[in-house]
Enzyme design. Structure first.
Site, short mmCIF file in Angstrom:
data_model
loop_
_atom_site.label_atom_id
_atom_site.label_comp_id
_atom_site.label_asym_id
_atom_site.label_seq_id
_atom_site.Cartn_x
_atom_site.Cartn_y
_atom_site.Cartn_z
N LYS A 106 -5.89 -0.08 -47.01
CA LYS A 106 -7.19 0.02 -46.33
C LYS A 106 -7.41 1.40 -45.70
O LYS A 106 -7.84 1.52 -44.55
CB LYS A 106 -7.34 -1.08 -45.28
CG LYS A 106 -7.37 -2.49 -45.88
CD LYS A 106 -7.64 -3.54 -44.82
CE LYS A 106 -7.74 -4.92 -45.42
NZ LYS A 106 -6.46 -5.42 -45.98
N ARG A 107 -7.16 2.42 -46.47
CA ARG A 107 -7.36 3.78 -45.97
C ARG A 107 -8.84 4.14 -45.98
O ARG A 107 -9.61 3.69 -46.83
CB ARG A 107 -6.57 4.78 -46.82
CG ARG A 107 -5.04 4.62 -46.71
CD ARG A 107 -4.57 4.81 -45.28
NE ARG A 107 -3.11 4.88 -45.19
CZ ARG A 107 -2.34 3.93 -44.69
NH1 ARG A 107 -2.87 2.82 -44.24
NH2 ARG A 107 -1.03 4.10 -44.63
#
Length: 306
Positions: A106-107
């Site tokens: 989830k960057r």
């Protein structure tokens, strides 16, 4: 193309599910923890060692029936460098079994920072792969300049991304369901995902720029599927979060394709669940996981065909 490879594996195994390797310590059998503690004085090294062995046992029992594995990096990062090593080694072991890897990271950051994340998780650094997952999850809320480095890496290295569109958590609607003149926020993000992936569609009709759409919001999933016909969905929320096979059915296209359903604790910690606890002891945790994975596979198939 990577999404085609994923779809072909799903077809081969007749199983559109992914196992989330989210190894909380309370899920790890005591015998593995005790063995690791005897081997390592450092508590973080011991935890990471036990987690990696736990993961390998699960993968050994599941690799022939599942197409993909999704480790959530937070459950590894919390143990520092040894945990990150366990994460990397897990990805490598999964790949050695011929499975697709989804790095649930989830960057979401901008410019050079996003490029560094993309290189680390999908590409090369100093001429070699680092994490080397096939897909990574991406948070798009900083805008296109936070996403474009990942798309560039995907095209360069034949990788894919899953962009958060409608997540499965209870608070998802706080931001994602806000109404605007162009529709709800998640609908706008969904349209952006379609735009970003329009030039990367494979032979099976799906793009390498994919979407996350939670099983806990089936009406929204149905709407997104209708509006995003070329976008492959990763669907969290089945099982422990309350999503059912009837809910996840909305994520599939008319041919029963286009989606991958995630289950984490319901598979990897199955031996702790009441329906399996009497049948399996802690040393048989992987056998319980296999039975749970088969049950999920069959339940999803029944839901699709209902």
């Amino acid at each position: 193309m990577i999404t085609d490879r994923l779809i072909e594996l799903i077809k081969l195994k007749k199983n559109p599910t992914v196992v989330g390797l989210d190894p909380k310590l309370e899920f790890i059998p005591n015998y593995l923890l005790n063995e690791a503690k005897q081997k390592h004085e450092d508590i973080y090294c011991a935890a990471a060692d036990a987690i990696f062995k736990f993961n390998c046992c699960l993968i050994d029992k599941l690799h022939d029936i599942i197409p993909a594995v999704k480790p959530q990096i937070a459950f590894y990062e919390q143990y520092g460098a040894p945990g990150i090593e366990a994460y990397i080694n897990t990805l490598r072991y999964v790949k050695s079994k011929g499975l697709i890897t989804i790095g649930d990271v989830k960057r979401g950051d901008i410019a050079s920072t996003a490029e560094a994340y993309a290189d680390a998780h999908l590409g090369f650094v100093l001429g070699a792969p680092v994490f080397d997952s096939d897909f990574a999850t991406i948070n798009p809320y900083l805008g296109f300049d936070s996403v474009s480095p990942f798309i560039n890496a995907c095209k360069k290295y034949d990788k894919g991304i899953f962009v958060l569109v409608k997540t499965s958590n209870p608070g998802a609607g706080d931001l994602q369901d806000i109404n605007t003149d162009e529709g709800k926020v998640y609908e706008i993000v969904g349209r952006k995902v379609c735009e970003w992936g329009a030039d990367s569609i494979g032979k099976n009709g799906y793009s390498r720029v994919c979407a996350v759409a939670g099983a806990t919001y089936p009406h929204q999933i149905k709407k997104l599927r209708n509006e995003m016909p070329s976008t492959f969905f990763l669907v969290p929320g089945y099982g422990a979060q309350g999503g059912t096979s009837a809910d996840v059915k909305q994520a599939f296209d008319a041919k029963g394709s286009g989606a991958l359903i995630n289950n984490s604790r319901g598979i990897i910690a199955a031996y702790l669940l009441p329906q399996y606890k009497k049948k399996y002891n802690e040393k048989e945790f992987a056998d319980a996981a296999r039975e749970a994975a088969v049950a999920m596979r069959d339940d999803i198939a029944d839901g699709i065909n209902a």
